[in-house]
Design an enzyme around this catalytic site. Structure first.
Site, PDB file in Angstrom:
ATOM      1  N   HIS A 374       0.531  -0.978   0.196  1.00  0.00           N
ATOM      2  CA  HIS A 374       0.405   0.274  -0.173  1.00  0.00           C
ATOM      3  C   HIS A 374       1.028   1.403   0.131  1.00  0.00           C
ATOM      4  CE1 HIS A 374      -4.011  -1.471   0.850  1.00  0.00           C
ATOM      5  NE2 HIS A 374      -3.033  -2.989   1.407  1.00  0.00           N
ATOM      6  N   LYS A 567      -8.696  13.914   5.307  1.00  0.00           N
ATOM      7  CA  LYS A 567      -7.779  12.860   5.073  1.00  0.00           C
ATOM      8  C   LYS A 567      -6.572  13.181   6.325  1.00  0.00           C
ATOM      9  CE  LYS A 567      -6.419  13.474   0.487  1.00  0.00           C
ATOM     10  NZ  LYS A 567      -6.327  12.514  -0.359  1.00  0.00           N
ATOM     11  N   ARG A 568      -5.514  11.864   6.283  1.00  0.00           N
ATOM     12  CA  ARG A 568      -4.587  11.837   7.755  1.00  0.00           C
ATOM     13  C   ARG A 568      -4.238  13.121   7.046  1.00  0.00           C
ATOM     14  NH1 ARG A 568      -4.395   8.075  11.680  1.00  0.00           N
ATOM     15  NH2 ARG A 568      -2.277   8.890  12.367  1.00  0.00           N
ATOM     16  N   LYS A 573       0.924  14.151   1.548  1.00  0.00           N
ATOM     17  CA  LYS A 573      -0.248  14.660   0.868  1.00  0.00           C
ATOM     18  C   LYS A 573      -0.366  16.031   0.650  1.00  0.00           C
ATOM     19  CE  LYS A 573      -2.186  10.454   3.617  1.00  0.00           C
ATOM     20  NZ  LYS A 573      -2.733   9.887   2.464  1.00  0.00           N
ATOM     21  N   THR A 678      -8.637   6.523  -1.945  1.00  0.00           N
ATOM     22  CA  THR A 678      -9.826   5.702  -2.448  1.00  0.00           C
ATOM     23  C   THR A 678     -11.050   7.214  -1.570  1.00  0.00           C
ATOM     24  OG1 THR A 678      -9.863   5.114   0.151  1.00  0.00           O
ATOM     25  CG2 THR A 678      -9.765   3.491  -1.414  1.00  0.00           C
ATOM     26  N   LYS A 682     -14.628   8.449  -3.277  1.00  0.00           N
ATOM     27  CA  LYS A 682     -16.006   8.480  -2.870  1.00  0.00           C
ATOM     28  C   LYS A 682     -16.383  10.347  -2.597  1.00  0.00           C
ATOM     29  CE  LYS A 682     -13.842   6.228   0.800  1.00  0.00           C
ATOM     30  NZ  LYS A 682     -13.415   5.962   2.207  1.00  0.00           N
TER      31      LYS A 682
END
Ligand code: C3B
Length: 836
Positions: A374, A567-568, A573, A678, A682
Site C-alpha cells: 500500500h 484525510k490523514r 498529502k 480512496t 467517494k
C-alpha cells in the site's frame, strides 16, 4: 453430554428456532423486549441512547440468525475460503449499514416512529468502530462488505483493540488526543469464550532427534498469552450471506503462569502479569504510513497471526484432507506487511508440529499467501530489528534465516555474476542492528504481490521491488486498483442522491452493479432531474454547514464553493500546499479594491484529519490551518468570500456527511507518493469534482470520467526524482507567489512566526522534498480555473452528472472479483434460489 442434540429431539428445537424478522410489528416487539429485559429498563423509560441499544440488539439478533446459516452453508459447500488478515478494520457505524443491507431500513424507521423516535437521531447515537487509521483500514472494511455481498466464503481476522484511533480535539488551534474507549456498549460483537488460542513469546529453542532420526525444533515459550475470539457479523447487501470478522482479544492464560507467584504470596505481581497480557490488544497504533519499530507492536502482530493461523489450520484439519490440498482450500491475503509473520508461522506449524519436510511445507506456504503493498514511502516500510525478534520470537527468526538462505542460494545460482544483488535482496539488512525487511519476506513467501492503483503497481516494479521482478519474474506482480462500497458511500451516505438515481434507472440495481450508473448520461438534459440533482447537493451542503456552525461557531454560506480536503495529515498529502494556497487567496482579496471584491467566487475551505501524535510537522500544519481560520474568518474585509474550517475528529461517520457536501475535493499528493487514495472515489461518486495531481487512482479516475471533468495540475511522477536531485544540489528558487505567502506568515499575520518556522524551512531550506514550491504556481492557477468553471453552474452540473455516471469501475465489488479470479482462485457460493 454430547453437544449435538439427537435426531428425535430436534423437532422440538426446530419449532422454537428463531426466524429472521421482516415485519414492523416484529421489530417493535424485539425493540421493546430488549429495552425491558436486556437493558433492564422499566417500560417508557427510554432515551435516544437506549433506543439505539434496543434497535441495535434487535438487528444484531437478526444478523446472527443469517450468520449461523451462512457458516453452515459454507461448511457444507466445502469450498476454498478467503482469509483477509488486516491489523485495521475501520468499520464506522454498523446499525444503518445493517438495516440497509438486510433491506429493512424503511420498516425500522416506521417502527421507531411508532414508538416515538426519529431514526436519524437514533443512528447518530452509535459510537464509530474506529479500529483503523485511514485508507488501509477503510479499504479492509469495504472489502468485507463486498465479499459478503458477492457471497464469497470469506473471513476477516484482526485485533479487538480496547482503544481505537484517538479522538481529536482542537484546543487553541492545537490537536489534542483523547483516548477512544469504545467498548462500554458494543452490541455488534459476540464473545466466544470457548474459542481461545494460547500464544507464546520469548523463551528458547532446543533441537531434538525424533524416532526417525530427524532433527526437530522445540520452542519453549517464556510467556503464554491467551487469545479470545470476538465475532462481528458482516451482512451482505441484498443476500442472506452474513460473513464473519473475527477479532482477537488478549487475556492472561487461566491458571498456569500466575499460579506459582500466587502461591508464593506475590499476589500483586500475579495481577500485574494479567494486566501485561491484556495490554497486547489494548491499543491501535495511531500511525498512518509510518512505522516506529516498537516491541509491543511486534507482539500484537505475532499474537494476531498465531491465533488466526491456528484457527485456519484447525478448520482445515476438520476436513481431513492431505496437507498438499491446503492451498486449494485456503487463500490468505496480507493487508500490507503487518501480517507477514503469518508466513513464518505457517511454515513453523508445518515443519515443527506437523513434521512435514521443509520443501513440501514451503511449497504449501508459497501457494497460500498473497501480499498487497500500500505504499512506497520508505518510512512506512516495516523493518524489525534482529535482536528484538531473536528475543521475542527465537524460532521464527531461525526460520526466517533459513528462508533467506534458500532464497539467496537460488538467486546466486541464477545471477552468478551480479555481486551486489545478494545484499540488495537479502531479507536481512546488514545494518547496526541488523534488520528484517518484512516486505521482502512477504514477497518471497507469497504467490502474488499487488499494488493498489496502476501507477503505484508500476512504481513498485520499477523502484522498491525492482530486483524481485528480475528474480521472480513479472507475473508475480500485478495490479488491483482500489474501490469503495457503493452501499455505504452512496446509498447510506447520500440517500437522496441514491433515491434520485434509482428513480431514473428503474431501481437500486446499480448498488450491486455500479456500472449501471452509465445510463445516467441519458438524463443529462432532463430538466427535472438536473433540478433535483442541484437541490440535493445544496441540502447536503446545508447539513454540513449546520454541523460546522454547531462545532466551530462559524457560519458558512451553503451557496459558496465547498472545497474539501479530508484525510490523514501528512506532508506527502500536502495539506500545507492547500493552506498556503488559501493564504494566497486571502492576500489577493485583501489587495483588491473593495469594489472588485464582488468578483471572486465565494469559497469555504474545509479541512479535516488527524496527525499521528508523534508527527510534529503534521501537527504544525494543523496549527497553521486553525490560525489562518481564525484570522480570515474574523476579517470583515473578507465576509463570505472566504471561510476556513477545520472539522475536528474526522472519522468514518463524518466522512459520510462530508463527502456528499463537496463541490470540489483536493487529492494533491506529490506525484508518485499516494498509492491510490480512496476518498477521491467517494467524492466523485457523490457528485463532487476533484482537483488533484497525477497520482494514484486520480489517473484512472481521469481515464474513466474524462479529462474535461477533473482539474489536474503539478509535476509528474517521472519528474520528481530529477527535481529532488536538483534541489539537493542547491538548484532551488522559492516560487514568487509562495514567497509572498511566506512573508505574510513571517510577518506574524497568523501569530508568532516561530510556531511555523520549521514548516517554512522544510520548503525553503530543506530541499522541499515534497515539491510544494515546484507545484505552487500550477496549483493556484488551476484553482482559478475551478472558480471560473463554478461560475457556470450549468456546465458544472454537466461535469458532475457525467462523472458519477462513469464511476462504475471504482466499486469494491469489481475489486473483490479481480482478487478472487486472479489471486485467490476462489468461487462465489452458489446460493441457488435463496439469492433471488
Ligand atoms: C493507504 C495509502 O496511503 C492510500 O493511498 C491507499 O488508498 C490506501 O492505503 C488503501 O490502499 N495506506 C494507509 O492507509 N496506511 C499505510 N500504512 C499505508 C498505506
Amino acid at each position: 453430554v454430547e453437544a449435538t442434540i439427537p435426531e428425535p429431539l430436534r423437532e422440538a428445537w426446530r419449532k422454537y428456532s428463531a426466524k429472521p424478522f421482516t415485519q414492523k410489528s416484529e421489530i417493535e416487539l424485539e425493540f421493546v423486549r430488549h429495552i425491558e429485559t436486556t437493558l433492564a429498563r422499566s417500560l417508557f423509560n427510554c432515551d435516544e441512547l437506549a433506543a439505539y441499544s434496543g434497535i441495535a440488539l434487535a438487528f444484531r439478533d437478526r444478523l446472527i440468525i443469517e450468520w449461523n446459516k451462512t457458516q453452515q452453508r459454507q461448511t457444507f459447500a466445502d469450498q476454498k475460503r478467503i482469509y483477509y488478515l488486516s491489523l485495521e478494520f475501520l468499520m464506522g457505524r454498523a446499525l444503518d449499514n445493517a438495516m440497509l443491507n438486510v433491506g429493512l431500513k424503511d420498516v425500522a424507521k416506521e417502527a421507531l416512529g411508532d414508538l416515538g423516535f426519529r431514526i436519524e437521531d437514533v443512528i447518530s447515537q452509535e459510537h464509530d468502530a474506529a479500529l483503523g487509521n485511514g485508507g488501509l483500514g477503510r479499504l479492509a472494511a469495504c472489502f468485507l462488505d463486498s465479499m459478503a455481498t458477492l457471497n464469497y466464503p470469506a473471513w476477516g481476522y484482526g485485533l479487538r483493540y480496547r482503544y481505537g484511533i484517538f479522538k481529536q480535539e482542537i484546543v487553541d488551534g492545537y490537536q489534542v488526543e483523547i483516548p477512544d474507549y469504545w467498548l462500554d456498549f458494543n452490541p455488534w460483537e459476540f464473545p466466544r469464550h470457548d474459542i481461545t488460542v494460547n500464544v507464546q513469546f520469548y523463551g528458547t529453542v532446543n533441537k531434538q532427534r525424533d524416532t526417525q532420526g530427524r532433527t526437530t525444533h522445540i520452542w519453549q515459550g517464556g510467556e503464554t498469552v491467551q487469545a479470545v475470539a470476538y465475532d462481528v457479523p458482516i451482512p451482505g447487501y441484498g443476500t442472506p450471506t452474513t460473513n464473519n470478522l473475527r477479532l482477537w482479544s488478549s487475556k492472561a492464560t487461566s491458571g498456569e503462569f500466575n499460579f506459582q507467584k500466587f502461591n508464593a504470596g506475590d499476589y500483586e505481581s500475579a495481577v500485574a502479569d494479567e494486566q501485561r497480557a491484556e495490554t497486547i490488544s489494548a491499543v491501535l497504533y495511531p500511525n498512518d504510513n509510518l512505522e516506529r519499530g516498537k516491541e509491543l507492536r511486534l507482539k500484537q502482530q505475532y499474537f494476531w497471526c498465531a491465533a488466526s493461523l491456528y484457527d485456519i489450520v484447525r478448520r482445515f484439519k476438520k476436513t481431513k484432507r492431505a496437507w498438499n490440498e491446503f492451498p486449494d482450500q485456503v487463500a490468505i491475503q496480507l493487508n500490507d506487511t503487518h501480517p507477514t509473520l503469518a508466513i513464518v508461522e505457517l511454515q513453523r506449524i508445518l515443519v515443527d508440529i506437523e513434521v512435514l519436510e521443509w520443501d513440501e511445507a514451503w511449497h504449501i506456504v508459497t501457494h497460500t499467501f498473497g501480499y498487497t503493498n500500500h505504499t512506497v514511502l520508505p518510512e512506512a516500510l516495516e523493518k524489525w530489528s534482529v535482536p528484538m525478534m531473536q528475543n521475542l520470537l527465537p524460532r521464527h527468526l531461525q526460520i526466517i534465516y533459513d528462508i533467506n538462505l534458500f532464497f539467496l542460494q537460488s538467486v546466486e545460482k541464477r545471477f552468478p555474476t551480479d555481486r551486489d544483488i545478494l545484499a540488495r535482496v537479502s531479507i536481512i539488512e546488514e545494518s547496526h542492528p541488523k534488520m528484517v525487511r518484512m516486505a521482502y519476506l512477504a514477497i518471497i513467501g507469497s504467490q502474488k504481490v499487488n499494488g493498489v492503483a496502476e501507477l503505484h503497481s508500476d512504481l513498485i516494479k520499477t523502484t522498491i521491488f525492482k530486483d524481485f521482478v528480475d528474480i521472480c519474474g513479472p507475473d508475480k506482480f500485478t495490479n488491483v486498483t482500489n474501490g469503495i462500497t457503493p452501499r455505504r458511500w452512496l446509498h447510506q451516505a447520500n440517500p437522496r442522491l441514491s433515491e434520485l438515481i434509482a428513480s431514473k434507472l428503474g431501481g437500486y440495481g446499480f448498488l450491486k452493479d455500479l456500472a449501471l450508473l452509465e445510463e445516467l448520461e441519458d438524463f443529462i438534459n432532463d430538466k427535472e432531474f438536473r433540478k433535483s440533482w442541484v437541490e440535493i447537493k445544496l441540502m447536503n451542503k446545508t447539513r454540513l454547514a449546520k454541523h460546522i456552525k454547531e462545532a466551530t461557531g462559524y457560519q458558512v454560506n451553503p451557496n459558496a464553493l465547498f472545497d474539501v480536503q479530508v484525510k490523514r495529515i501528512h506532508e506527502y498529502k500536502r495539506q500545507q500546499l492547500n493552506i498556503f494556497g488559501v493564504i494566497h487567496r486571502y492576500l489577493a482579496i485583501k489587495a483588491m479594491d473593495p469594489k472588485e471584491r464582488a468578483k471572486p467566487v465565494p469559497r469555504v475551505s474545509i479541512f479535516g484529519g488527524k496527525a499521528a501524535p508523534g508527527y510534529w510537522m503534521a501537527k504544525t500544519i494543523i496549527h497553521l490551518i486553525n490560525k489562518v481560520a481564525s484570522v480570515i474568518n474574523n476579517d470583515p474585509d473578507v465576509g463570505d468570500l472566504l471561510k476556513v474550517i477545520f472539522v475536528a475528529d474526522y472519522n468514518v461517520s463524518k466522512a459520510e456527511m462530508i463527502c456528499p457536501a463537496s463541490d470540489i475535493s483536493e487529492h494533491i499528493s506529490t506525484a508518485g507518493t499516494e498509492a491510490s487514495g480512496t476518498s477521491n472515489m467517494k467524492f466523485v461518486l457523490n457528485g463532487g469534482l476533484i482537483i488533484g495531481t497525477c497520482d494514484g487512482a486520480n489517473i484512472e479516475i481521469t481515464r474513466e470520467i474524462g479529462e474535461q471533468n477533473i482539474f489536474l495540475f503539478g509535476n509528474l511522477a517521472e519528474d520528481v526524482e530529477e527535481l529532488r536531485h536538483r534541489h539537493y544540489y542547491g538548484d532551488f528558487k522559492l516560487d514568487m507567489h509562495l514567497a509572498k505567502v511566506f512573508d505574510a506568515i513571517k510577518g506574524g499575520m497568523f501569530g508568532p512566526p516561530d510556531d511555523f518556522a520549521a514548516l517554512l524551512s522544510s520548503v525553503e531550506s530543506h530541499s522541499d522534498y515534497y515539491l510544494v514550491s515546484d507545484d505552487f504556481l500550477s496549483y493556484i492557477e488551476t484553482q482559478e480555473l475551478v472558480d471560473e468553471a463554478f461560475r457556470n453552474q450549468d456546465e458544472w452540473t454537466d461535469k458532475c452528472i457525467t462523472s458519477v455516471a462513469r464511476m462504475g469501475f471504482f466499486s469494491s465489488d469489481r475489486v473483490i472479483t479481480e482478487y478472487a479470479e486472479s489471486i485467490w482462485n476462489v468461487e462465489q457460493l452458489d446460493m441457488g434460489k435463496e439469492n433471488e
